[in-house]
Motif scaffolding. Structure first.
Motif, short mmCIF file in Angstrom:
data_model
loop_
_atom_site.label_atom_id
_atom_site.label_comp_id
_atom_site.label_asym_id
_atom_site.label_seq_id
_atom_site.Cartn_x
_atom_site.Cartn_y
_atom_site.Cartn_z
N ASP A 31 -14.51 7.55 -7.81
CA ASP A 31 -15.97 7.65 -7.83
C ASP A 31 -16.36 9.10 -8.13
OD1 ASP A 31 -18.48 6.59 -7.71
OD2 ASP A 31 -18.27 5.79 -5.69
N MET A 50 -10.40 9.43 -8.50
CA MET A 50 -10.96 9.58 -9.84
C MET A 50 -10.22 10.66 -10.61
SD MET A 50 -13.22 8.60 -12.08
CE MET A 50 -14.84 7.97 -11.61
N ALA A 55 -15.16 5.30 -20.32
CA ALA A 55 -14.54 3.98 -20.21
C ALA A 55 -13.43 3.97 -19.17
CB ALA A 55 -13.99 3.55 -21.57
N ARG A 56 -12.55 4.98 -19.22
CA ARG A 56 -11.43 5.00 -18.28
C ARG A 56 -11.92 5.20 -16.85
NH1 ARG A 56 -6.42 7.77 -19.79
NH2 ARG A 56 -6.02 7.06 -17.67
N ALA A 57 -12.94 6.04 -16.69
CA ALA A 57 -13.49 6.25 -15.35
C ALA A 57 -14.07 4.96 -14.79
CB ALA A 57 -14.56 7.34 -15.38
N ALA A 58 -14.78 4.21 -15.65
CA ALA A 58 -15.39 2.96 -15.19
C ALA A 58 -14.33 1.95 -14.81
CB ALA A 58 -16.29 2.40 -16.28
N LEU A 59 -13.27 1.87 -15.61
CA LEU A 59 -12.20 0.92 -15.30
C LEU A 59 -11.47 1.34 -14.03
CD1 LEU A 59 -10.84 0.23 -18.89
CD2 LEU A 59 -12.08 -1.36 -17.40
N ALA A 91 -12.79 3.00 -11.56
CA ALA A 91 -13.70 2.73 -10.44
C ALA A 91 -13.72 1.24 -10.10
CB ALA A 91 -15.11 3.21 -10.77
N SER A 92 -13.61 0.40 -11.12
CA SER A 92 -13.70 -1.03 -10.83
C SER A 92 -12.38 -1.57 -10.30
CB SER A 92 -14.15 -1.81 -12.07
OG SER A 92 -13.05 -2.03 -12.92
N THR A 116 -11.73 0.35 -3.04
CA THR A 116 -13.01 0.23 -2.36
C THR A 116 -13.95 -0.74 -3.08
OG1 THR A 116 -13.71 2.17 -3.58
CG2 THR A 116 -13.07 2.52 -1.29
N GLY A 117 -13.61 -1.09 -4.32
CA GLY A 117 -14.47 -1.96 -5.10
C GLY A 117 -14.53 -3.36 -4.51
N ARG A 118 -15.70 -3.95 -4.57
CA ARG A 118 -15.83 -5.32 -4.06
C ARG A 118 -15.33 -6.31 -5.09
NH1 ARG A 118 -20.31 -2.03 -3.54
NH2 ARG A 118 -19.24 -0.87 -1.97
N ARG A 174 -15.72 -8.93 -7.79
CA ARG A 174 -16.78 -9.19 -8.74
C ARG A 174 -16.89 -10.68 -9.00
NH1 ARG A 174 -17.25 -4.36 -9.64
NH2 ARG A 174 -15.10 -3.91 -9.13
N VAL A 176 -22.45 0.58 -18.88
CA VAL A 176 -21.30 1.42 -19.23
C VAL A 176 -20.75 1.10 -20.63
CG1 VAL A 176 -18.97 2.10 -18.60
CG2 VAL A 176 -20.71 1.90 -16.84
N PHE A 193 -21.43 8.68 -11.79
CA PHE A 193 -20.85 8.80 -13.13
C PHE A 193 -20.80 7.44 -13.82
CE2 PHE A 193 -16.98 9.56 -15.91
CZ PHE A 193 -17.69 10.23 -16.87
N VAL A 194 -20.27 6.45 -13.14
CA VAL A 194 -20.20 5.12 -13.75
C VAL A 194 -20.71 4.10 -12.74
CG1 VAL A 194 -18.41 5.53 -15.43
CG2 VAL A 194 -17.77 5.06 -13.08
N ARG A 248 -21.12 0.08 -11.40
CA ARG A 248 -20.15 -1.00 -11.26
C ARG A 248 -20.11 -1.87 -12.52
NH1 ARG A 248 -16.79 0.74 -7.62
NH2 ARG A 248 -17.88 1.59 -5.83
N LEU A 249 -18.95 -2.43 -12.79
CA LEU A 249 -18.78 -3.25 -13.99
C LEU A 249 -18.78 -4.73 -13.65
CD1 LEU A 249 -15.79 -1.42 -15.70
CD2 LEU A 249 -18.21 -1.17 -16.21
N LEU A 258 -15.18 -3.22 -22.45
CA LEU A 258 -14.79 -1.83 -22.28
C LEU A 258 -13.35 -1.60 -22.73
CD1 LEU A 258 -16.48 0.43 -21.37
CD2 LEU A 258 -15.70 0.12 -19.04
N LEU A 289 -12.19 0.89 -25.61
CA LEU A 289 -11.23 1.94 -25.28
C LEU A 289 -10.12 1.98 -26.33
CD1 LEU A 289 -10.84 4.01 -23.14
CD2 LEU A 289 -9.60 2.36 -21.75
#
Lengths: 318, 127
Positions: free
Chosen positions: A136, A153, A228-232, A234-235, A239-241, A243, A255, B101-102, B104-105, B113, B117
């Motif tokens: 994050d 991150m 893109a890499r940061a978002a992936l 993070a997901s 800690t991510g729920r 989806r 994103v 920064f980002v 949630r997806l 994505l 990439l």
């Protein structure tokens, strides 16, 4: 009072879609500034309309009427529905004031809370690192603020991508983007239609920081890859729920749109300016009509007052 | 001007901290220097590391003739980080306070994505 006073309350429903379309055709910085300016102007005008409607009813209060030497029966004749409408407007204005106060208070409280939580963490220069495996990153405005990023991150990106991340967050801070977001939030308190400007503004502010970061590292492709890499990361973070699977949304989320925008030509070279011009004409017309209507309504109220004063100068009844 | 110098010093400290957090072991000044994206004099890097150590931001251990540095982490810091996340996720306040920064997806976003990439990773950067 005439129709004019209603225009600033109705026009946001027209102006908001126009502003959204125009923002989508502009480069991120002018788009963000346009959205904030439109939100601020429309909010002020609709607030003024509420104040005028409520003011017209306040004149009927016996105390106010006698202080202003107004003839209440005459006011009754020039504006028969002013009292019930004014009461509704006053309630609405009160609700707006409460919502604005709550946003401001919540904003301040959250800043204090976050600043307290940051104390004691690994900090150097303008950067705070949280020892957390989840990926994050944030920009935190204000005094002990700066860039906040998790260890997860930093480990999920390579050195060049980390440079993009830092440049992106610093662009938020130097551009004072949190103030733009706060202004849009406050405007949304004044008129429900203005809520529709918050999401495009949040997107344009991210795009603005993306472009600034791409300029710092001198490589748009690298910036795209970092986002893109940061978002992936993070997901995928623990800690991510979960989806919701299945049901594909109609439009791609913010994103992927940011990444795609970085992979094409820089925003200045793109966009159909003819369309932008016609949409901006619509938006400008909305704002002008709204402003003129508010001015007209103010004049109307003033004239009503003068009529009622002239009426009470004549015999004041038994 | 002094403002600019202070900002640069801050950014250098931040860059050093980033390198040390990203590494999975303590690093010596030459290793930190090599990992920084900007070319910097060895003495500049060594001075920055020593200053951050003096502030308590970094721990160091002897590694042969030099020191190897790593970020200092308080025991309670990990716990505090967890608490902060729950604070941050609370309510609507965060949008005004911090820009993430980002976001949630969705699962569809993730597919799009990954395709993008691949495009971004294609050779031919800086044409």
């Amino acid at each position: 009072m005439t129709w004019a006073v209603w225009a600033p309350l109705i026009i946001p429903f027209l102006a908001v879609p126009a502003a959204r379309r125009l923002a989508a055709a502009l480069p991120p910085r002018p788009a963000a500034l346009l959205l904030v300016a439109a939100a601020g102007a429309l909010a002020c005008l609709s607030g003024a309309a509420l104040a005028l409607l409520a003011g017209a009813a306040v004149l009927r209060l016996p105390v106010v009427a006698s202080l202003g030497h107004l003839s209440v029966p005459l006011l009754e004749r020039v504006a028969p529905a002013a009292v019930p409408v004014g009461v509704v407007a006053a309630v609405a204005a009160g609700a707006v004031a409460v919502a604005v106060a709550r946003v401001l208070h919540g904003h301040r409280a959250a800043r204090v809370r976050v600043a307290r939580e940051l104390a004691g963490h690994s900090r150097a220069g303008d950067l705070t690192v949280l020892p957390d495996e989840g990926a994050d990153a944030y920009a935190l405005p204000g005094r002990p603020g700066g860039v906040v990023v998790t260890a997860g991150m930093l480990r999920g990106l390579d050195a060049d991508e980390r440079a993009v991340l830092l440049a992106h967050e610093r662009a938020h801070l130097t551009g004072r983007h949190h103030l733009l977001l706060l202004l849009a939030r406050l405007a949304a308190c004044a008129h429900p239609a203005l809520r529709g400007l918050r999401e495009p503004l949040a997107f344009q502010v991210e795009r603005w920081a993306d472009e600034a970061a791409a300029a710092v590292v001198g490589d748009r492709r690298l910036a795209a890859r970092a986002v893109a890499r940061a978002a992936l990361a993070a997901s995928a973070a623990p800690t991510g729920r979960l989806r919701p699977a299945g049901a594909l949304p109609a439009a791609a989320g913010p994103v992927p749109r940011r990444v795609a925008a970085l992979l094409v030509a820089p925003p200045l070279a793109r966009g159909s300016f003819a369309r932008a011009r016609s949409v901006s004409a619509v938006l400008l017309a909305c704002l002008l009509v709204s402003g003129a209507a508010a001015a007209e309504a103010t004049t109307d109220l003033h004239e009503d007052i003068e009529t009622a004063q002239a009426g009470s100068a004549a015999p004041a009844g038994p | 001007m002094t403002e600019d110098i202070r900002r640069q010093a801050g950014e250098l400290e931040a860059a050093v901290l980033v390198v040390l957090w990203a590494a999975d072991r303590p690093l010596t000044p030459p290793e930190v220097q090599a990992a920084l994206t900007e070319p910097l004099a060895r003495t500049t890097v060594a001075t920055t590391l020593a200053r951050l150590h003096a502030k308590g931001t970094l721990d160091r251990v002897r590694a042969g003739r030099a020191y190897a540095y790593s970020p200092a982490v308080e025991d309670r810091a990990a716990l505090a980080a967890q608490r902060m996340h729950t604070e941050l996720d609370k309510g609507d306040d965060r949008q005004g306070v911090l820009a993430r920064f980002v976001s949630r997806l969705s699962s569809a976003d993730e597919i799009v994505l990954r395709e993008l990439l691949e495009q971004a990773a294609e050779p031919g950067e800086r044409s």
